[in-house]
Design a protein around this motif. Structure first.
Motif, PDB file in Angstrom:
ATOM      1  N   MET A   1       0.889  -1.073  -0.116  1.00  0.00           N
ATOM      2  CA  MET A   1      -0.076   0.007   0.155  1.00  0.00           C
ATOM      3  C   MET A   1       0.854   1.422   0.038  1.00  0.00           C
ATOM      4  N   SER A   2       2.005   1.159  -0.026  1.00  0.00           N
ATOM      5  CA  SER A   2       2.900   2.179   0.005  1.00  0.00           C
ATOM      6  C   SER A   2       4.001   2.175  -0.927  1.00  0.00           C
ATOM      7  N   ASP A   3       4.432   3.336  -1.643  1.00  0.00           N
ATOM      8  CA  ASP A   3       5.249   3.371  -2.591  1.00  0.00           C
ATOM      9  C   ASP A   3       6.760   3.632  -2.202  1.00  0.00           C
ATOM     10  N   THR A   4       6.832   3.493  -1.033  1.00  0.00           N
ATOM     11  CA  THR A   4       8.172   3.672  -0.435  1.00  0.00           C
ATOM     12  C   THR A   4       8.504   2.664   0.502  1.00  0.00           C
ATOM     13  N   ASP A   5       9.844   2.192   0.780  1.00  0.00           N
ATOM     14  CA  ASP A   5      10.212   1.401   1.614  1.00  0.00           C
ATOM     15  C   ASP A   5      10.311   2.035   3.240  1.00  0.00           C
ATOM     16  N   ARG A   6      10.105   3.168   3.198  1.00  0.00           N
ATOM     17  CA  ARG A   6      10.333   3.746   4.536  1.00  0.00           C
ATOM     18  C   ARG A   6       8.875   3.286   5.534  1.00  0.00           C
ATOM     19  N   HIS A 110      -2.550  -2.462   4.399  1.00  0.00           N
ATOM     20  CA  HIS A 110      -1.459  -1.667   4.977  1.00  0.00           C
ATOM     21  C   HIS A 110      -0.784  -2.288   6.131  1.00  0.00           C
ATOM     22  N   ARG A 111      -1.524  -3.292   7.150  1.00  0.00           N
ATOM     23  CA  ARG A 111      -0.804  -3.905   8.003  1.00  0.00           C
ATOM     24  C   ARG A 111       0.030  -5.253   7.538  1.00  0.00           C
ATOM     25  N   ALA A 112      -0.453  -5.659   6.324  1.00  0.00           N
ATOM     26  CA  ALA A 112       0.450  -6.665   5.714  1.00  0.00           C
ATOM     27  C   ALA A 112       1.454  -5.994   5.106  1.00  0.00           C
ATOM     28  N   ALA A 113       1.739  -4.881   4.644  1.00  0.00           N
ATOM     29  CA  ALA A 113       2.631  -4.259   3.842  1.00  0.00           C
ATOM     30  C   ALA A 113       3.803  -3.665   5.009  1.00  0.00           C
ATOM     31  N   GLY A 114       3.265  -3.934   6.326  1.00  0.00           N
ATOM     32  CA  GLY A 114       4.431  -3.357   7.433  1.00  0.00           C
ATOM     33  C   GLY A 114       3.983  -2.267   8.051  1.00  0.00           C
TER      34      GLY A 114
END
Length: 226
Positions: A1-6, A110-114
């Motif tokens: 869900m995020s386009d960044t690894d941050r 989102h949760r699965a994406a960390g």
């Protein structure tokens, strides 16, 4: 869900954002009728009429939130927790009528994406705890009624409504210096969620509050013009 690894945080309102009902009032009705039957129905109508009168008269939402929790003065915390667990079990048994599925799916993704998932609500812990477990939320920022000797006093320290939501979310962000608020997401359904949504770079409007949508769009346009 995020386009960044941050790392990033996701803040979500609950009532009419994650679930279809206003949890405080739905639970109030549930527990009064369950315990008192017809007398509980009348008591609920009395409380809601007073809330409507205050809201119509311009009483701030935070003060109405305080009035709501006055109704629990003297109640056993353990009894309310048990009733809240029963309330959730019954409501969640008919998921098509209870969950707002696009939001629930988004939060789970989102949760699965960390991401760190935070529920933000003017409701209180017994009602919110099972919802938080359902979406694997890390934190719940909510109104917390004060207790003494296992019973509610009817008072609260800080209602998590409007600017109270902003303050709670701001404190959560301040505690995470590794996170850029511009990377964070927020979900809300009402213009009262605006103070919270303004703190994150990726606000999402759930539902059809045109005022909330328009104000966020103006904010986005203003930032883009800088």
């Amino acid at each position: 869900m995020s386009d960044t690894d941050r790392p990033y945080l996701v803040f979500s309102d609950v009532d009419e954002t994650l679930i279809t009902v206003k949890s405080m009032f739905d639970f109030l009705h549930y527990q009064l009728v369950r315990r008192q039957g017809a007398a509980g129905e009348r008591e609920y109508d009395r409380i809601m009429a007073e809330i409507t009168r205050r809201a119509t008269g311009g009483v701030p939402r935070a003060e109405i939130n305080r009035f709501y929790y006055q109704q629990y003065a003297g109640e056993s915390v353990s009894t309310i927790e048990r009733l809240a667990a029963d309330w959730f079990a019954e409501r969640a048994a008919a998921p098509g009528d209870f969950w707002i599925d696009p939001t629930r799916r988004a939060l789970r993704a989102h949760r699965a994406a960390g991401a760190t998932l935070v529920l933000v609500s003017g409701s209180f812990p017994p009602v919110l705890a099972p919802l938080a477990r359902e979406v694997a939320a890390d934190t719940v920022l909510c109104t917390r009624p004060t207790t003494e000797r296992g019973r509610y006093t009817g008072e609260v320290v800080t209602p998590v409504i409007g600017e109270g939501k902003r303050a709670a979310v701001a404190a959560e962000l301040a505690a995470r210096p590794d996170v850029d608020p511009a990377d964070c997401w927020g979900y809300g359904d009402h213009v009262s969620d605006l103070p919270m949504l303004e703190l994150v770079g990726r606000p999402v409007v759930v539902g059809s509050d045109n005022e909330l949508r328009a104000r966020l769009e103006r904010r986005s346009a203003s930032r883009a013009a800088r």
